[in-house]
Design a protein around this motif. Structure first.
Motif, short mmCIF file in Angstrom:
data_model
loop_
_atom_site.label_atom_id
_atom_site.label_comp_id
_atom_site.label_asym_id
_atom_site.label_seq_id
_atom_site.Cartn_x
_atom_site.Cartn_y
_atom_site.Cartn_z
N ASP A 12 55.80 35.13 39.47
CA ASP A 12 54.50 35.84 39.51
C ASP A 12 53.56 35.21 40.53
N LEU A 13 53.58 33.87 40.61
CA LEU A 13 52.66 33.16 41.51
C LEU A 13 52.97 33.44 42.98
N VAL A 14 54.22 33.25 43.39
CA VAL A 14 54.54 33.43 44.81
C VAL A 14 54.46 34.90 45.22
N LYS A 15 54.82 35.80 44.31
CA LYS A 15 54.72 37.22 44.62
C LYS A 15 53.25 37.62 44.77
N SER A 16 52.41 37.14 43.85
CA SER A 16 50.97 37.43 43.92
C SER A 16 50.36 36.85 45.19
N HIS A 17 50.81 35.65 45.58
CA HIS A 17 50.28 35.02 46.79
C HIS A 17 50.62 35.87 48.01
N ARG A 18 51.83 36.37 48.07
CA ARG A 18 52.23 37.22 49.19
C ARG A 18 51.35 38.47 49.26
N GLU A 19 51.09 39.07 48.11
CA GLU A 19 50.27 40.28 48.07
C GLU A 19 48.83 39.98 48.49
N LYS A 20 48.30 38.84 48.07
CA LYS A 20 46.93 38.46 48.45
C LYS A 20 46.84 38.19 49.95
N MET A 21 47.88 37.56 50.50
CA MET A 21 47.88 37.28 51.93
C MET A 21 47.96 38.56 52.74
N LEU A 22 48.77 39.50 52.28
CA LEU A 22 48.85 40.79 52.96
C LEU A 22 47.50 41.50 52.94
N ALA A 23 46.85 41.46 51.79
CA ALA A 23 45.54 42.11 51.66
C ALA A 23 44.51 41.42 52.56
N LEU A 24 44.57 40.09 52.61
CA LEU A 24 43.64 39.34 53.46
C LEU A 24 43.88 39.66 54.93
N ASP A 25 45.14 39.72 55.31
CA ASP A 25 45.48 40.04 56.70
C ASP A 25 44.97 41.43 57.08
N ALA A 26 45.15 42.39 56.17
CA ALA A 26 44.69 43.76 56.43
C ALA A 26 43.17 43.82 56.53
N GLU A 27 42.51 43.05 55.68
CA GLU A 27 41.04 43.02 55.68
C GLU A 27 40.50 42.53 57.02
N PHE A 28 41.06 41.45 57.53
CA PHE A 28 40.57 40.88 58.78
C PHE A 28 41.05 41.67 59.99
N ALA A 29 42.22 42.29 59.88
CA ALA A 29 42.69 43.14 60.98
C ALA A 29 41.74 44.34 61.16
N LYS A 30 41.26 44.87 60.06
CA LYS A 30 40.32 45.99 60.10
C LYS A 30 39.02 45.56 60.77
N GLU A 31 38.55 44.37 60.42
CA GLU A 31 37.31 43.88 61.01
C GLU A 31 37.49 43.57 62.49
N GLN A 32 38.70 43.04 62.84
CA GLN A 32 38.97 42.75 64.24
C GLN A 32 39.00 44.05 65.06
N ALA A 33 39.57 45.08 64.47
CA ALA A 33 39.62 46.38 65.16
C ALA A 33 38.21 46.92 65.40
N ARG A 34 37.31 46.67 64.46
CA ARG A 34 35.92 47.10 64.63
C ARG A 34 35.27 46.35 65.79
N LEU A 35 35.54 45.02 65.86
CA LEU A 35 34.97 44.21 66.94
C LEU A 35 35.52 44.63 68.30
N ASP A 36 36.80 45.03 68.31
CA ASP A 36 37.45 45.37 69.57
C ASP A 36 36.83 46.60 70.24
N LYS A 37 36.07 47.35 69.50
CA LYS A 37 35.40 48.50 70.10
C LYS A 37 34.26 48.06 71.01
N TYR A 38 33.88 46.79 70.89
CA TYR A 38 32.74 46.29 71.66
C TYR A 38 33.17 45.10 72.53
N LYS A 39 34.33 45.22 73.16
CA LYS A 39 34.86 44.13 73.98
C LYS A 39 33.95 43.76 75.14
#
Length: 230
Positions: A12-39
């Motif tokens: 449960d721990l390692v599976k949950s960690h993987r899911e949290k990391m995926l969610a974190l990566d998606a969260e910051f990728a979305k924010e990075q995409a927003r910043l990229d509009k103003y390069k």
């Protein structure tokens, strides 16, 4: 309420960690995409750097927490195993061992059946393992549901080591394409292998990938105190 076993807690721990990391990566990728509009913005580089620093901080917090939990679970596995390892064989188990000792040679089937009867007593399994090896049953009790002390410790050590390895490097591989596998070095491949979604199909698969545990049922019984519950 059924208490979770050590192996279930690990899964449960390692599976949950993987899911949290995926969610974190998606969260910051979305924010990075927003910043990229103003390069062309004068603040673009500084904003990107600030975003990456935020991400690193969140990653570090997650890693430290989960790494500590992995060690705690692995410690619990060993403590559970050792608490039963010194249990003396019952009279029935002693009679079985005495009967087996009278035989000149044991067959693999006899070792397997005896292992079933002695499963909850590591001390008795150790004696059986020695007899099995003397009889040429090369895998000893490993062919039965029993586990030797060395094999249990090796499995727990691997779960601890690979758990930490997985936690420390998982964020590097979300975009890894399977076509790149032939070009990956051993270190990169290992991290890709551990973080692959196929590793988290079920508890047994995770134990096998992280702990190189072949006989999952026997290992689980050893580190869970014989419990089968989830």
């Amino acid at each position: 309420m059924t208490m979770r076993t050590n192996t279930r807690r690990y899964f449960d721990l390692v599976k949950s960690h993987r899911e949290k990391m995926l969610a974190l990566d998606a969260e910051f990728a979305k924010e990075q995409a927003r910043l990229d509009k103003y390069k062309d913005s004068v603040n673009y580089a500084a904003d990107c750097q600030f975003l990456q620093e935020q991400k690193r901080g969140r990653l570090l917090g997650l890693r430290q927490k989960v790494d500590g939990e992995v060690n705690a679970i692995c410690d619990s596995m060993l403590e559970t195993y050792l608490s039963t390892a010194m249990i003396a064989p019952s009279e029935e188990q002693l009679r079985l061992l005495s009967t087996l000792k009278m035989r000149d040679k044991l067959t693999a089937d006899e070792v397997r059946e005896a292992g079933n009867a002695l499963q909850r007593c590591p001390a008795a399994l150790s004696v059986l393992d020695e007899m099995a090896r003397k009889s040429g049953v090369m895998n000893g009790v490993g062919q039965s549901p029993g586990m030797t002390s060395d094999s249990v410790r090796a499995g727990v050590d691997a779960l601890r080591r690979n758990g930490s390895y997985f936690i420390d490097g998982i964020d590097e591989l979300w975009g890894a394409d399977e076509k790149l596998l032939p070009m990956m070095d051993d270190k990169t491949y290992k991290r890709w292998y551990l973080s692959s979604k196929n590793t988290f199909t079920d508890e047994a698969t995770t134990l096998n990938h992280f702990g190189a545990v072949g006989d999952v049922a026997a290992f689980s019984a050893a580190v869970n105190g014989g419990a089968d519950g989830k």
